[in-house]
Design an enzyme around this catalytic site. Structure first.
Site, PDB file in Angstrom:
ATOM      1  N   SER A  52     122.142   0.059  11.344  1.00 42.37           N
ATOM      2  CA  SER A  52     120.674   0.138  11.404  1.00 42.37           C
ATOM      3  C   SER A  52     120.134   0.073  12.831  1.00 42.37           C
ATOM      4  O   SER A  52     118.921   0.042  13.026  1.00 42.37           O
ATOM      5  CB  SER A  52     120.076  -1.018  10.606  1.00 42.37           C
ATOM      6  N   THR A 153     116.269  -4.271  11.990  1.00 40.81           N
ATOM      7  CA  THR A 153     115.988  -4.193  13.416  1.00 40.81           C
ATOM      8  C   THR A 153     116.515  -5.425  14.140  1.00 40.81           C
ATOM      9  O   THR A 153     116.349  -6.533  13.648  1.00 40.81           O
ATOM     10  CB  THR A 153     114.448  -4.139  13.590  1.00 40.81           C
ATOM     11  N   THR A 171     116.051  -0.228  16.823  1.00 35.84           N
ATOM     12  CA  THR A 171     116.330   0.081  15.411  1.00 35.84           C
ATOM     13  C   THR A 171     116.503   1.580  15.201  1.00 35.84           C
ATOM     14  O   THR A 171     116.019   2.379  16.004  1.00 35.84           O
ATOM     15  CB  THR A 171     115.145  -0.398  14.535  1.00 35.84           C
ATOM     16  N   ARG A 181     109.629  10.387  11.479  1.00 34.49           N
ATOM     17  CA  ARG A 181     108.936   9.124  11.173  1.00 34.49           C
ATOM     18  C   ARG A 181     109.223   8.098  12.272  1.00 34.49           C
ATOM     19  O   ARG A 181     110.353   7.928  12.712  1.00 34.49           O
ATOM     20  CB  ARG A 181     109.406   8.611   9.817  1.00 34.49           C
ATOM     21  N   THR A 204     110.693  -7.347  11.763  1.00 36.89           N
ATOM     22  CA  THR A 204     111.679  -6.533  11.055  1.00 36.89           C
ATOM     23  C   THR A 204     111.093  -6.231   9.678  1.00 36.89           C
ATOM     24  O   THR A 204     110.166  -6.892   9.231  1.00 36.89           O
ATOM     25  CB  THR A 204     113.046  -7.256  10.976  1.00 36.89           C
ATOM     26  N   GLY A 205     111.626  -5.207   9.030  1.00 34.63           N
ATOM     27  CA  GLY A 205     111.094  -4.864   7.712  1.00 34.63           C
ATOM     28  C   GLY A 205     110.330  -3.554   7.742  1.00 34.63           C
ATOM     29  O   GLY A 205     110.469  -2.766   8.672  1.00 34.63           O
TER      30      GLY A 205
HETATM   31  C1  SD4 Z   1     111.135   0.224  10.853  1.00 30.50           C
HETATM   32  N1  SD4 Z   1     111.038  -2.159  11.123  1.00 30.50           N
HETATM   33  O1  SD4 Z   1     111.393   1.239  11.470  1.00 30.50           O
HETATM   34  C2  SD4 Z   1     111.925  -1.032  11.138  1.00 30.50           C
HETATM   35  C3  SD4 Z   1     113.101  -1.088  10.222  1.00 30.50           C
HETATM   36  C4  SD4 Z   1     113.549  -2.406   9.725  1.00 30.50           C
HETATM   37  O2  SD4 Z   1     114.165  -3.563   7.807  1.00 30.50           O
HETATM   38  O3  SD4 Z   1     113.542  -3.414  10.374  1.00 30.50           O
HETATM   39  N2  SD4 Z   1     113.908  -2.436   8.455  1.00 30.50           N
HETATM   40  O4  SD4 Z   1     110.265   0.192   9.978  1.00 30.50           O
END
Ligand code: SD4
Length: 288
Positions: A52, A153, A171, A181, A204-205
């Site tokens: 990731s 991330t 990330t 995106r 993160t997220g």
């Molecule tokens: C995103 N925040 O590109 C990042 C990805 C991530 O759990 O952390 N996902 O949206």
């Protein structure tokens, strides 16, 4: 203050522990704290087992790995970021160059790649067999909503011995994201934010949700009002939930006193800390 809780480094997820160790070593060798942030994050970016972040990430719908990263320095209040960057394994290092060598904050896509090549970065094939297999499996699935370690991330926030604050994040974004995106990570105030008088935050997220609330900025602003980092994170997660936002997000926060905290929506996530007393993995507080 009784206990001097700095230097202190916090990072998202279990892989944050590796980043923290390298960042700590770099810092205690007396190198620039920005080197510590960059080198710590580089370790995760270069690890093909982390699918990731950086090299070996899961690609987008079209099969290309597109990377996002940002870095911010408290003392200068400057930031640099790259988005949808292809073929470069260490986007945090390119983000730092954007901060230090240009008057821009964010470079994207082909322009970011051109800038990286001009600054001596080498093109690499980011897609590994492991990531390709995962991509093929997930390609026809709906976007994966559950939290797992393969999909997140690296965000790192550092308070140095002079009580200056720095942060970085890197990330490949959401797995099998739509081509082009861009998530929260390279957006200053969303994926990370630092105010050297107050503290630093990284996210993160689900980036869309983090961006719509200026999540990291909002947490720093909560801390500015004297709210400790944990409660400052909780309040933002609760605000998201109160507006019916249900996608998973998490934040880590650190203030100038060396207090820290982390919160997430509905499900916990691990984060790594490193300080003079040693290192530890802790769990975020779950808020709804
Ligand atoms: C995103 N925040 O590109 C990042 C990805 C991530 O759990 O952390 N996902 O949206």
């Amino acid at each position: 203050m009784k206990s001097l809780n700095w230097p202190l480094i916090i990072s998202t997820w279990n892989f944050g522990a590796k980043a923290n160790r390298v960042a700590w070593e770099t810092l205690t060798r007396g190198e620039d704290p920005l080197d510590a942030v960059e080198k710590g994050i580089n370790v995760v970016e270069k690890d093909p087992d982390v699918t990731s972040v950086g090299y070996g990430s899961i690609p987008n719908t079209d099969g290309y790995v597109e990377l996002d990263a940002a870095i911010m320095s408290g003392p200068t209040h400057k930031a640099g970021a790259v988005a949808a960057l292809k073929e470069i394994a260490t986007p945090i290092s390119v983000a730092r160059k954007v901060m230090e060598k240009t008057n821009s904050v964010l470079l994207v896509g082909d322009g970011a790649l051109k800038f990286a090549l001009k600054n001596g970065f080498k093109r690499v094939t980011l897609l590994t067999e492991k990531a390709k297999e995962k991509w093929l499996k997930r390609k026809n699935q709906e976007r994966v909503k559950k939290v797992d370690d393969n999909h997140d991330t690296i965000g790192l926030v550092l308070l140095d011995s002079r009580r200056n604050i720095y942060a970085g994040c890197s990330t490949s974004g959401l797995a099998v994201k739509i081509s082009g995106r861009v998530g929260d990570s390279p957006i200053i105030g969303a994926g990370l934010y630092v105010d050297n008088e107050i503290g630093g935050v990284a996210a993160t997220g689900t980036g869309e949700q983090i961006m719509m609330f200026c999540g990291s900025f909002l947490i720093v602003e909560n801390m500015r009002r004297g709210i400790p980092p944990q409660e400052a994170c909780d309040a933002v997660i609760k605000r998201m939930a109160s507006k019916g936002q249900k996608e998973w997000v998490g934040f880590i926060a650190l203030n100038k006193e060396g207090q820290y905290g982390a919160a997430s929506l509905e499900k916990e996530f691990p984060y790594a800390i490193y300080c003079k007393k040693g290192e530890a993995i802790q769990k975020s507080k779950v808020c709804e």
